[in-house]
Design an enzyme around this catalytic site. Structure first.
Site, PDB file in Angstrom:
ATOM      1  N   ASP A 211       1.068  -1.372   0.212  1.00 15.04           N
ATOM      2  CA  ASP A 211      -0.252  -0.410   0.090  1.00 15.04           C
ATOM      3  C   ASP A 211       0.585   1.130   0.167  1.00 15.04           C
ATOM      4  O   ASP A 211       1.764   0.921   0.126  1.00 15.04           O
ATOM      5  CB  ASP A 211      -0.942  -0.358   1.440  1.00 15.04           C
ATOM      6  CG  ASP A 211      -2.012   0.555   1.351  1.00 15.04           C
ATOM      7  OD1 ASP A 211      -2.830   0.997   0.653  1.00 15.04           O
ATOM      8  OD2 ASP A 211      -1.589   1.620   1.261  1.00 15.04           O
ATOM      9  N   GLU A 282      -6.606 -12.966   1.811  1.00 13.67           N
ATOM     10  CA  GLU A 282      -6.842 -12.898   3.215  1.00 13.67           C
ATOM     11  C   GLU A 282      -7.497 -12.155   3.768  1.00 13.67           C
ATOM     12  O   GLU A 282      -7.126 -10.708   3.622  1.00 13.67           O
ATOM     13  CB  GLU A 282      -5.046 -12.587   3.889  1.00 13.67           C
ATOM     14  CG  GLU A 282      -4.630 -13.560   3.542  1.00 13.67           C
ATOM     15  CD  GLU A 282      -4.944 -14.916   4.871  1.00 13.67           C
ATOM     16  OE1 GLU A 282      -4.960 -15.493   5.783  1.00 13.67           O
ATOM     17  OE2 GLU A 282      -4.107 -15.914   4.102  1.00 13.67           O
ATOM     18  N   LEU A 283      -8.433 -11.430   4.017  1.00 10.43           N
ATOM     19  CA  LEU A 283     -10.234 -10.365   4.043  1.00 10.43           C
ATOM     20  C   LEU A 283      -9.909 -10.401   5.266  1.00 10.43           C
ATOM     21  O   LEU A 283      -9.662 -10.668   6.269  1.00 10.43           O
ATOM     22  CB  LEU A 283     -11.249 -11.309   2.835  1.00 10.43           C
ATOM     23  CG  LEU A 283     -10.275 -11.751   1.702  1.00 10.43           C
ATOM     24  CD1 LEU A 283     -11.732 -12.375   0.597  1.00 10.43           C
ATOM     25  CD2 LEU A 283      -9.811 -11.068   0.942  1.00 10.43           C
ATOM     26  N   CYS A 316      -6.971  -7.529  11.687  1.00  8.54           N
ATOM     27  CA  CYS A 316      -7.801  -8.790  10.922  1.00  8.54           C
ATOM     28  C   CYS A 316      -8.416  -9.408  11.753  1.00  8.54           C
ATOM     29  O   CYS A 316      -9.744  -9.292  11.796  1.00  8.54           O
ATOM     30  CB  CYS A 316      -7.254  -8.829   9.084  1.00  8.54           C
ATOM     31  SG  CYS A 316      -5.435  -9.473   9.607  1.00  8.54           S
ATOM     32  N   GLU A 414     -17.674  -5.072   9.601  1.00 12.45           N
ATOM     33  CA  GLU A 414     -16.443  -4.576  10.594  1.00 12.45           C
ATOM     34  C   GLU A 414     -15.903  -3.189  10.267  1.00 12.45           C
ATOM     35  O   GLU A 414     -16.083  -2.360   9.265  1.00 12.45           O
ATOM     36  CB  GLU A 414     -15.229  -4.981   8.915  1.00 12.45           C
ATOM     37  CG  GLU A 414     -13.803  -5.280  10.188  1.00 12.45           C
ATOM     38  CD  GLU A 414     -12.880  -5.629   8.166  1.00 12.45           C
ATOM     39  OE1 GLU A 414     -12.929  -5.187   7.874  1.00 12.45           O
ATOM     40  OE2 GLU A 414     -11.528  -6.242   8.921  1.00 12.45           O
TER      41      GLU A 414
HETATM   42  P1  NAP Z   1      -7.924  -3.394   0.397  1.00 13.12           P
HETATM   43  O1  NAP Z   1      -8.801  -1.117   0.054  1.00 13.12           O
HETATM   44  O2  NAP Z   1      -8.774  -3.690   0.311  1.00 13.12           O
HETATM   45  O3  NAP Z   1      -6.939  -2.539   0.252  1.00 13.12           O
HETATM   46  C1  NAP Z   1      -5.976  -3.827  -0.467  1.00 13.12           C
HETATM   47  C2  NAP Z   1      -4.942  -3.359  -1.143  1.00 13.12           C
HETATM   48  O4  NAP Z   1      -4.905  -3.769  -2.173  1.00 13.12           O
HETATM   49  C3  NAP Z   1      -4.297  -2.256  -0.833  1.00 13.12           C
HETATM   50  O5  NAP Z   1      -2.624  -2.451  -1.344  1.00 13.12           O
HETATM   51  C4  NAP Z   1      -5.124  -1.405  -2.557  1.00 13.12           C
HETATM   52  O6  NAP Z   1      -3.961  -0.523  -3.045  1.00 13.12           O
HETATM   53  C5  NAP Z   1      -4.885  -3.001  -3.314  1.00 13.12           C
HETATM   54  N1  NAP Z   1      -5.774  -2.459  -3.836  1.00 13.12           N
HETATM   55  C6  NAP Z   1      -7.058  -2.197  -3.996  1.00 13.12           C
HETATM   56  N2  NAP Z   1      -7.937  -2.227  -5.721  1.00 13.12           N
HETATM   57  C7  NAP Z   1      -6.592  -3.027  -6.215  1.00 13.12           C
HETATM   58  C8  NAP Z   1      -7.151  -3.750  -7.172  1.00 13.12           C
HETATM   59  N3  NAP Z   1      -7.901  -3.835  -8.239  1.00 13.12           N
HETATM   60  N4  NAP Z   1      -5.863  -4.755  -7.595  1.00 13.12           N
HETATM   61  C9  NAP Z   1      -4.899  -4.958  -7.040  1.00 13.12           C
HETATM   62  N5  NAP Z   1      -4.996  -4.316  -5.649  1.00 13.12           N
HETATM   63  C10 NAP Z   1      -5.615  -3.423  -5.298  1.00 13.12           C
HETATM   64  O7  NAP Z   1      -8.524  -2.961   1.844  1.00 13.12           O
HETATM   65  P2  NAP Z   1      -7.744  -1.921   3.119  1.00 13.12           P
HETATM   66  O8  NAP Z   1      -8.402  -1.190   3.883  1.00 13.12           O
HETATM   67  O9  NAP Z   1      -6.423  -1.216   2.518  1.00 13.12           O
HETATM   68  O10 NAP Z   1      -7.135  -2.944   4.373  1.00 13.12           O
HETATM   69  C11 NAP Z   1      -8.458  -3.065   5.625  1.00 13.12           C
HETATM   70  C12 NAP Z   1      -8.995  -4.747   4.770  1.00 13.12           C
HETATM   71  O11 NAP Z   1      -8.156  -5.449   4.680  1.00 13.12           O
HETATM   72  C13 NAP Z   1      -9.768  -5.268   6.246  1.00 13.12           C
HETATM   73  O12 NAP Z   1     -10.753  -5.485   5.494  1.00 13.12           O
HETATM   74  C14 NAP Z   1      -9.325  -6.084   6.587  1.00 13.12           C
HETATM   75  O13 NAP Z   1      -9.812  -7.002   7.626  1.00 13.12           O
HETATM   76  C15 NAP Z   1      -8.208  -7.109   5.804  1.00 13.12           C
HETATM   77  N6  NAP Z   1      -7.283  -7.096   6.087  1.00 13.12           N
HETATM   78  C16 NAP Z   1      -6.871  -8.687   6.470  1.00 13.12           C
HETATM   79  C17 NAP Z   1      -6.102  -9.389   6.664  1.00 13.12           C
HETATM   80  C18 NAP Z   1      -6.378 -11.440   6.496  1.00 13.12           C
HETATM   81  O14 NAP Z   1      -4.922 -11.792   6.709  1.00 13.12           O
HETATM   82  N7  NAP Z   1      -6.666 -11.839   6.692  1.00 13.12           N
HETATM   83  C19 NAP Z   1      -4.705  -8.842   7.454  1.00 13.12           C
HETATM   84  C20 NAP Z   1      -4.806  -7.646   7.156  1.00 13.12           C
HETATM   85  C21 NAP Z   1      -6.433  -6.983   6.535  1.00 13.12           C
HETATM   86  P3  NAP Z   1      -5.038   0.643  -3.005  1.00 13.12           P
HETATM   87  O15 NAP Z   1      -5.756   0.736  -2.389  1.00 13.12           O
HETATM   88  O16 NAP Z   1      -3.358   1.380  -3.355  1.00 13.12           O
HETATM   89  O17 NAP Z   1      -6.025   0.636  -4.680  1.00 13.12           O
END
Ligand code: NAP
Length: 544
Positions: A211, A282-283, A316, A414
């Site tokens: 990110d 991993e969501l 998460c 969430e």
């Molecule tokens: P997010 O909006 O889904 O973004 C995660 C990553 O994906 C960012 O680097 C984002 O970059 C990238 N991304 C978004 N759209 C993309 C696409 N079309 N193609 C490629 N990359 C893309 O999630 P977040 O809000 O940053 O993170 C928080 C979420 O992550 C929460 O829901 C949390 O529960 C979850 N999480 C899960 C785990 C686990 O292990 N299960 C661990 C940590 C976090 P850009 O925004 O620059 O596009």
């Protein structure tokens, strides 16, 4: 950037123009951070961003600029894959023992140089230092685990062949090729390592999109990996928005490892499915804690504080729902609220604070909206519920709610922030049913004085990890045990054998001698099938 690309992939002029003009001791306006001078140097490790627009990132603690990042274009993303693919061929020929040694060196370096990394993590995420240390620990544990186990896990395994002594079967593991890793901002060091390191040791090259908010932390680990012996070209770091380079990442990867929100994960899975490549996701989660009537209340209350408010709840696996047996609910709530009120909020690059800041304005707004919505619809705020701009622009108090109902967004969505709801129950079946009543299934926590009883309850909870008498840390740190989500919390697992083998293709090589698996010349097929039927019957009794 790789050694063959011109220096300044993230243009030095664009990179950290602000920090470069500041005293070397500050970054993002945070006093005492010695990493400012490093930012510029670290940014040279990225791929792309020569011509493309830049984005300016700011420090959550202060709102002041950290760095200006060059952003890769689609073409630059694709050329990173070309370079990674070329490097992967020779990398996969490096003996596994040597790859393992690199991981063990990385383990040592991360522990030795932890202060640098924790400074960067704190500046970029705004988390407390104790939470930043969790990331150091996670990386070291992961590196040591795969540094000692990979050769065994990836080595050729003998399999039982059809005819004992005549059919020799073995399973061979091949790297996928180039793995695309997309990671979020909340655990930038740990979640990078947990996905990238096993991919590399399995013989893959990696193209990694961290990110933007936490690019420097990811680049720091990239630098450490190079010092540990990993060739720079096999791990390409691409900075850019998913909306610009996401298509290239998916299309060019032989496997995609994604960590982030469920919404993005679903979208990427749809794209990946089109090309029939593998993926792990991993969501998100809405993780429950169930406190049984025989739990030790002081431990459960203290454990809940860590489970709910580590990294200001931006974790998460952190707990957002607590179900407490009515017989101890009052005592638990009193102790939990008192312990929550004792948490020290702060922004020092030291251990003076128990909880830090939220990381982005978007996160801050989500948290505020959830609390306001709950309050407006009748929830009781037992503690917290207010922003703390006196400490920093994105600070929000740890918040405990009760009287939460299904109409409120905080009930099932969430929050990903320092907000938890307490519910009472009298019937354990009902508590388990409510714990399971979301589409998610990432992590859960059960508190009890009777571990076998806790195990029985744990096995009824639909979650990829369940911690007994702990919130999340026990499972997170047990690297040999797989970690991941059920339901809308994910697909696939990191950690353990699965976390490594997901990055490989298995190939079965089977050698047959002394017997053709068809009738011998002149033998009537009916006789052949009778012989085979007898053999198959006999084989059923042979232990193989
Ligand atoms: P997010 O909006 O889904 O973004 C995660 C990553 O994906 C960012 O680097 C984002 O970059 C990238 N991304 C978004 N759209 C993309 C696409 N079309 N193609 C490629 N990359 C893309 O999630 P977040 O809000 O940053 O993170 C928080 C979420 O992550 C929460 O829901 C949390 O529960 C979850 N999480 C899960 C785990 C686990 O292990 N299960 C661990 C940590 C976090 P850009 O925004 O620059 O596009």
């Amino acid at each position: 950037m790789t050694s063959t690309m011109p220096a300044g992939a993230a243009s030095p002029d664009a990179a950290t123009s602000t920090t470069a003009s500041r005293a070397a001791e500050t970054i993002g306006g945070v006093p005492g951070a010695p990493q400012a001078a490093r930012a510029r140097e670290l940014l040279r490790r990225t791929t792309g961003g020569h011509e493309a627009p830049t984005v300016a990132m700011s420090a959550p603690f202060t709102g002041e600029p950290i760095a200006t990042l060059g952003q890769a274009t689609d073409a630059e993303a694709r050329s990173a894959f070309t370079e990674a693919r070329a490097a992967q061929r020779s990398w996969s020929a490096v003996p596994l023992a040597e790859r393992e040694r690199m991981l063990l060196r990385l383990h040592d370096l991360v522990l030795e140089r932890q202060q640098e990394a924790m400074d960067l993590i704190q500046v970029e995420t705004g988390k407390a230092r104790i939470d930043a240390f969790d990331e150091i620990a996670a990386v070291a544990l992961c590196a040591a685990y795969y540094g000692r186990r990979s050769a065994k896990l990836l080595g050729t395994q003998r399999r039982a062949g059809l005819m004992p002594g005549l059919t020799k079967a073995s399973e061979v593991r091949h790297p996928k090729g180039v793995v695309g890793i997309i990671s979020p901002w909340n655990y930038p060091l740990a979640l990078t390592a947990l996905d990238v390191l096993p991919a590399l040791v399995a013989g893959n090259a990696v193209v990694h999109k961290p990110d933007n908010q936490t690019a420097l932390t990811a680049l720091w680990l990239h630098e450490i990996a190079e010092e540990a012996g990993f060739p720079r070209e096999i791990w390409q770091v691409l900075l850019g928005r998913g909306s610009t380079i996401g298509d290239a990442l998916v299309a060019e990867s032989d496997y995609v490892g994604f960590t982030g929100s469920t919404a993005t994960g679903k979208r990427l899975a749809g794209q990946v499915a089109e090309q029939l490549t593998g993926f792990s996701l991993e969501l998100g989660g809405k993780n429950p804690m169930v406190v049984l009537d025989d739990a030790r209340v002081p431990s459960a209350a203290k454990g809940a504080v860590t489970a709910c408010f580590s990294s200001a709840g931006q974790l998460c696996v952190s707990v957002e729902r607590v179900y407490v047996h009515e017989s101890i609910k009052e005592e638990f709530t009193r102790e939990f609220v008192a312990a929550t009120r004792r948490l020290r909020l702060g922004r020092g690059l030291d251990y003076s604070a128990d909880m830090g800041s939220l990381t982005s304005q978007e996160q801050w707004e989500n948290v505020s909206e959830h609390v306001t919505d709950a309050r407006d619809k009748g929830a009781t705020v037992l503690t917290g519920g207010t922003a703390r701009p006196d400490i920093g622009p994105l600070f929000y108090e740890p918040t405990v709610l009760t009287d939460v109902t299904p109409e409120m967004s905080v009930y099932a969505e969430e929050t990903f922030g320092p907000v938890v709801s307490i519910y009472g129950y009298t019937d354990l079946d009902d508590a388990v049913a409510r714990a399971n009543a979301t589409p998610y299934g990432l992590n859960a926590s059960v508190w009890t004085g009777d571990i076998p009883r806790g195990r029985a309850v744990a096995s009824r909870i639909r979650a990829g990890t369940v911690n007994i008498n702990e919130g999340f840390a026990a499972s997170f740190a047990s690297v040999d045990a797989p970690m991941g989500g059920m339901g809308e919390s994910g697909v696939g697992r990191r950690n353990g054998a699965e976390g490594l083998l997901r990055y490989t293709e298995s190939q079965s090589i089977v050698a047959q001698r002394g017997l053709r698996l068809r009738p011998f010349r002149g033998m009537p097929p009916g006789l052949w099938t009778r012989i085979m039927t007898a053999s198959i019957r006999a084989l059923r009794h042979v232990r193989r």
